[in-house]
Scaffold this motif. Structure first.
Motif, mmCIF file in Angstrom:
data_model
loop_
_atom_site.group_PDB
_atom_site.id
_atom_site.type_symbol
_atom_site.label_atom_id
_atom_site.label_comp_id
_atom_site.label_asym_id
_atom_site.label_seq_id
_atom_site.Cartn_x
_atom_site.Cartn_y
_atom_site.Cartn_z
ATOM 1 N N ILE A 1 1.702 -5.657 0.303
ATOM 2 C CA ILE A 1 1.179 -4.468 0.981
ATOM 3 C C ILE A 1 2.348 -3.937 1.802
ATOM 4 O O ILE A 1 2.876 -4.653 2.659
ATOM 5 C CB ILE A 1 -0.017 -4.807 1.901
ATOM 6 N N VAL A 2 2.787 -2.742 1.491
ATOM 7 C CA VAL A 2 3.994 -2.212 2.112
ATOM 8 C C VAL A 2 3.665 -0.933 2.866
ATOM 9 O O VAL A 2 2.920 -0.089 2.372
ATOM 10 C CB VAL A 2 5.083 -1.925 1.053
ATOM 11 N N MET A 3 4.199 -0.807 4.073
ATOM 12 C CA MET A 3 4.080 0.456 4.799
ATOM 13 C C MET A 3 5.471 0.827 5.289
ATOM 14 O O MET A 3 6.166 0.011 5.881
ATOM 15 C CB MET A 3 3.147 0.320 5.986
ATOM 16 N N ARG A 4 5.879 2.056 5.002
ATOM 17 C CA ARG A 4 7.178 2.501 5.476
ATOM 18 C C ARG A 4 6.989 3.786 6.252
ATOM 19 O O ARG A 4 6.200 4.633 5.862
ATOM 20 C CB ARG A 4 8.114 2.777 4.298
ATOM 21 N N ASP A 5 7.688 3.914 7.346
ATOM 22 C CA ASP A 5 7.660 5.154 8.110
ATOM 23 C C ASP A 5 9.112 5.513 8.390
ATOM 24 O O ASP A 5 9.741 4.960 9.285
ATOM 25 C CB ASP A 5 6.874 4.953 9.412
ATOM 26 N N ALA A 6 9.607 6.437 7.573
ATOM 27 C CA ALA A 6 11.028 6.758 7.658
ATOM 28 C C ALA A 6 11.375 7.368 9.005
ATOM 29 O O ALA A 6 12.421 7.090 9.588
ATOM 30 C CB ALA A 6 11.407 7.702 6.534
ATOM 31 N N TRP B 1 8.648 3.826 -0.559
ATOM 32 C CA TRP B 1 8.295 3.050 -1.761
ATOM 33 C C TRP B 1 7.309 1.956 -1.387
ATOM 34 O O TRP B 1 7.401 1.380 -0.300
ATOM 35 C CB TRP B 1 9.566 2.430 -2.346
ATOM 36 N N THR B 2 6.358 1.644 -2.248
ATOM 37 C CA THR B 2 5.349 0.639 -1.901
ATOM 38 C C THR B 2 5.710 -0.741 -2.431
ATOM 39 O O THR B 2 4.958 -1.681 -2.268
ATOM 40 C CB THR B 2 3.974 1.025 -2.483
#
Lengths: 124, 829
Positions: free
Chosen positions: B353-358, B526-527
């Motif tokens: 489970i991936v969360m990215r906040d650029a 990207w997830t």
């Protein structure tokens, strides 16, 4: 004295995210993988689907995608992932002091004394 | 065994416990034993360092100037005295005599024992390169090392840290704060690769570079250079040299097992112990970094505490086995929040489970297997690290909070908020959804109510999630809430790793100036941590196309054919096709091909549809040699294996043919000389026919030229594959130069616009012939601009890959890692 483990050289021989091959008796190859995070795995270099050379696939995480028909194979277990079914044998591997070792008995066939061969020949 | 009630009694009446190692493990073990049964043992501790016990993991803050040595002392001399412990510091044990149950120290002191505890810790691993023994080369293990680094820092100048792991980066941080110009040399492509994945490693690298450190990844040290009898720099295997007044080796540690091994104890990587930390000799125990328990060695502090507890339990008669530790890591570099724990290498049946906040520089990844957390990597916000670690250690079932797990404890445990849709529903109408374009929840809902029933429709109408895309999840929740099940699926995404389409990704690479695969994956949320076999080659092409000469091709992201510059066949051998310009060849070339076919055992030799010769059945290991032979006869790679310009097919044209109107062969050769070597979204075929009889079949090619008396008809978008498509006429030009210019411009338009793995035929149908004409023909400057960009890119791609490999480049791709010769034992009769 022959050790249980066979030293096949330093891990730095394999660029992270790729694999290299080790030919063994009988024309087979073992594919030795090194992932982007530095883990090493060894599998027989044959996709369970159509025997594609897994060593040439794209590695992502602990998965390699076979170059022939895009089956995804787990480097840890040799199992095909997703909807595909099949399994390729894995080869026990350990890394020690920066070198890769494979379980010798999985790579090299057991030693047979030459005399035994001769005796068999005569009997035949 | 009865222990005396107090340790005031004679030492001789108590069991004698001798501890080798005055470090964290040795002293902690003693503390644990004292806490359980203070009077049981007469204790002697040997330490190699001439000082009391201190907290080794706090050496980094000492180096960074955030703490002093006094602040990191754990046990002062008073503690040893108060507990009746004999401390022998600065006098290391050199020999264990198990037969007589005693130890001997460097100074010759003999100390008998009833129980012996080995806590020798670990030694820094020194890479065996020339120059490793030069003055100025230090490790980062004890206070003496820190003192050496501080002395060097006072002089200022350059420092090189070899090793981009936890210890190396902390050393680099400290030296950097002390004013040195620091370069970190790391062998692997990702910093801290044991603890971080590629995405978090990228963020860390970017942050350290922002702070002024130079980070070289994938950098292999060849040797250390000398200057005036002192270390002067580091040379890498690629020839680069980095100046250095001090070199810190921090590539790793190895259990210090020398004493144990010499004493005949069972030693593998570490001293082998059972669950009660007992070695192969029941009177000898071991704890800490020197041990190997159930096959595992540890280099972090938390497992030491667990080991010491089990040891003390066992020694004091309340056995309580050690079962191994799950570890977590935090980097002690101020201002960088980074946490990792457990297994995040991605195993079978595990899901990411991936969360990215650029915008906030945030990356969170939680690995779940069988509804349990098995690993976590957090960068930028580690507040929930301990919560994830707790879930991991307890093995709690997280199926109820799974949906909101990645948002952290507050969110996941918050009752109604556990459902992200419910959480979004609870937001007020003026809550901001899209920060980039300032769109509120009310505006998004109004937009959906107004007919925007898909993500893409929302993006194009109210612009929410149309920029950085980090609010995509929120917009999707609003779509689900507002429409129920009636959400229309949007356009196809690039692959399952992203919510962006091919077009989005290409546009954002340019807009945000994204220049590497990890950077693109982070900035575009990207997830998955490393992408997949679909998106990696696509991103590699898009970056290569966007930044010619600047982007470094990532071979790991290329399909096998493009990596080995040959076509893989069903039996794992390869086929080799040398280039024949415009389909022309010579007796000399044919002779060389014939020789190569025999020499390398080509089982089939076939003429291709593209007017050249294909040699089948060549082994991977032989490829560089066959290429060298073909190169020697003047031939180069035909790129018959690539998403690239394949071949320019020609007819004989006006030179020989009685119907020929122009020199089609000559033009074909010129076009092939201009276009060879270019990477494309997919394979690209060209043909030139000398008259409208079209013997070169130019009207089923990606770009076809049909010569007529008055000039050249230029055709595009043909395909002879599964769906046969005849070309569309793009335009007619009068001169060869114009034909060449238009060819270059059309290719560049296709290169810059098409989706990866989209041939020109479906691309032309998708975009429409009118759109393509408008791009190229409406503005007189357009053709020149596109053609110029194509030529610029060609400057960097027209290098024969066969010659590079034949010259020895990347031999690792072709050679086996090793050879195994079967043993053959002769028995003498």
């Amino acid at each position: 004295m022959i050790g249980k483990w066979l030293d096949i050289g330093p891990v730095t021989q394999i660029e992270p995210g790729t694999a290299r091959t080790l030919p063994v008796a009988g024309g087979e190859e073992i594919a030795v993988f090194r992932t982007m995070t530095g883990d090493c795995y060894a599998l027989v270099n044959k996709c369970p689907h159509k025997e594609g050379p897994l060593s040439q696939g794209i590695v992502h995480g602990n998965v390699v995608t076979c170059p022939l028909h895009n089956w995804n194979i787990s480097l840890k277990t040799g199992e095909a992932l997703g909807d595909d079914h099949g399994c390729v044998p894995t080869v026990p591997l350990k890394v020690d002091a920066g070198r890769i070792f494979l379980l010798r008995e999985a790579v090299v066939p057991p030693v047979r004394p030459a005399v035994a061969d001769a005796a068999t020949d005569k009997a035949a | 065994m009865n222990a005396p009630a107090s340790f005031d009694g004679a030492r001789g009446t108590r069991e004698r416990l001798v501890v080798i190692g005055n470090g964290m493990a040795g002293c902690r073990a003693v503390e644990e034993i004292l806490a359980r049964d203070a009077g049981r043992f007469a204790i002697t501790i040997f330490g190699a360092e001439p000082r009391v016990n201190y907290n080794r993991i706090m050496l980094s803050p000492v180096l960074a100037g955030e703490k002093t040595f006094d602040e990191i002392v754990i046990n002062t001399q008073d503690w040893y005295d108060a507990n009746g412990i004999t401390l022998i510091s600065g006098d290391p044990v050199t020999h264990i005599d198990r037969e007589n149950a005693m130890v001997v120290s460097a100074s010759g002191r003999v100390e008998p024992y009833d129980r012996l505890l080995i806590a020798t810790g670990s030694d820094p691993f020194i890479i065996p390169v020339p120059g490793k023994d030069l003055p100025g080369v230090v490790t980062f293990r004890d206070l003496d090392d820190v003192d050496k680094m501080l002395a060097a820092a006072e002089q200022g100048g350059d420092a090189v840290v070899i090793g981009g792991g936890l210890l190396g980066l902390e050393a680099a941080h400290g030296l950097s704060l002390r004013g040195m110009k620091v370069t970190v040399v790391h062998l692997m492509p990702t910093l801290m690769e044991r603890q971080l994945d590629e995405a978090a490693g990228y963020l860390l690298k970017a942050e350290l570079e922002r702070r002024g450190q130079t980070i070289l990844t994938g950098a292999d040290t060849e040797c250390l250079l000398e200057r005036d009898g002192h270390v002067g720099g580091v040379r890498l295997k690629d020839g680069r040299e980095i100046p250095a007044n001090i070199v810190v080796m921090a590539v790793g540690i190895r259990p210090a097992v020398g004493l144990a091994k010499a004493a005949g104890l069972e030693v593998e990587r570490g001293v082998v112990v059972d669950d009660h930390m007992v070695t192969s000799d029941p009177a000898v125990m071991a704890v800490g970094e020197c041990v190997q328990h159930r096959g595992a060695c540890y280099g972090l502090v938390a497992p030491l505490w667990d080991m010491c507890r089990s040891l003390a339990d066992g020694l004091t008669g309340t056995p309580n086995g050690y079962e191994g530790s799950v570890t977590s890591t935090k980097l002690k570099v101020s201002g960088i929040d980074l946490f990792s724990a457990g297994d995040f290498s991605g195993s079978d049946g595990s899901e990411d489970i991936v969360m990215r906040d650029a915008a906030r520089g945030l990356y969170k990844r939680v690995v779940v297997q069988d509804n349990k957390v098995i690993g976590a990597v957090l960068y930028g916000d580690t507040a929930d690290g301990n919560w994830y670690f707790d879930l991991l250690k307890k093995g709690e079932d997280i199926s109820d909070i799974r949906e909101a797990l990645i948002f952290g404890q507050a969110f996941a445990s918050g009752g109604a908020l556990a459902d992200p849709n419910a959480a979004v529903a609870a937001l007020s109408d003026d809550a901001e959804i899209c920060g980039c374009n300032g769109v509120s929840k009310g505006q998004v809902v109004a937009c959906i109510d107004g007919g925007a029933h898909s993500l893409d429709a929302v993006r194009s109408t109210c612009k929410a999630s149309a920029s950085c895309g980090s609010c995509t999840g929120l917009v999707e929740s609003l779509l689900a809430l507002t429409l129920g099940g009636a959400v229309e699926s949007g356009p196809k995404t690039l692959c399952k790793c992203t919510s962006f389409t091919h077009d989005d990704v290409r546009r954002l690479i340019l807009e945000k100036a994204l220049k590497s695969i990890p950077e693109t994956m982070q900035e575009l949320h990207w997830t998955t941590p490393e992408g997949c076999a679909s998106c990696r080659p696509a991103l590699n092409y898009y970056l290569l196309c966007a930044w010619p000469g600047e982007y470094e091709d990532d071979q790991k992201s290329r399909f096998v054919n493009e990596r080995l510059h040959a076509n893989i066949q069903k039996d794992g051998t390869y086929s080799v096709v040398p280039r024949m310009w415009g389909g022309l060849t010579t007796p000399n070339e044919l002779r060389a091909i014939a020789d190569a076919a025999e020499k390398y055992g080509a089982r089939t030799v076939k003429v291709t549809g593209g007017q050249r010769i294909d040699l089948f059945g060549i082994h991977k290991e032989d490829l560089p040699a066959i290429w060298a032979d073909l190169n020697a006869a003047g031939m180069v790679s035909g790129h018959a294996y690539g998403k690239a310009l394949r071949t320019v097919k020609t007819c004989v044209g006006s030179e020989w043919c009685r119907f020929g109107t122009q020199d089609s062969t000559g033009l074909g050769v010129r076009i092939e000389r201009m276009t060879w070597g270019s990477w494309m979204p997919h394979k690209f075929k060209i043909a030139v026919s000398g008259c409208p009889r079209n013997c070169a079949e130019a009207t089923i090619k990606d770009f076809g030229v049909v010569c007529v008396d008055s000039g050249y008809e230029l055709h595009i978008g043909g395909n002879g594959g599964i769906h046969v498509r005849a070309t569309d006429l793009l335009c007619k030009v009068e001169t060869e130069e114009q034909a060449l210019e238009m060819c270059a411009a059309f290719i560049q338009l296709y290169r810059e616009d098409a989706h990866y793995l989209e041939r020109t035929a479906p691309w032309v149908e998708r975009k429409g012939l009118e759109w393509i004409k408008a791009q190229l023909l409406d503005n007189p400057e357009a053709v020149r601009k596109f053609a110029a960009r194509f030529r610029l890119s060609q400057k960097y791609s027209q290098v024969d890959p066969w010659a590079e490999r034949a010259g020895g480049e990347r031999a690792d791709l072709h050679q086996h890692i090793a050879e195994v010769r079967p043993l053959h034992v002769e028995t003498i009769a």
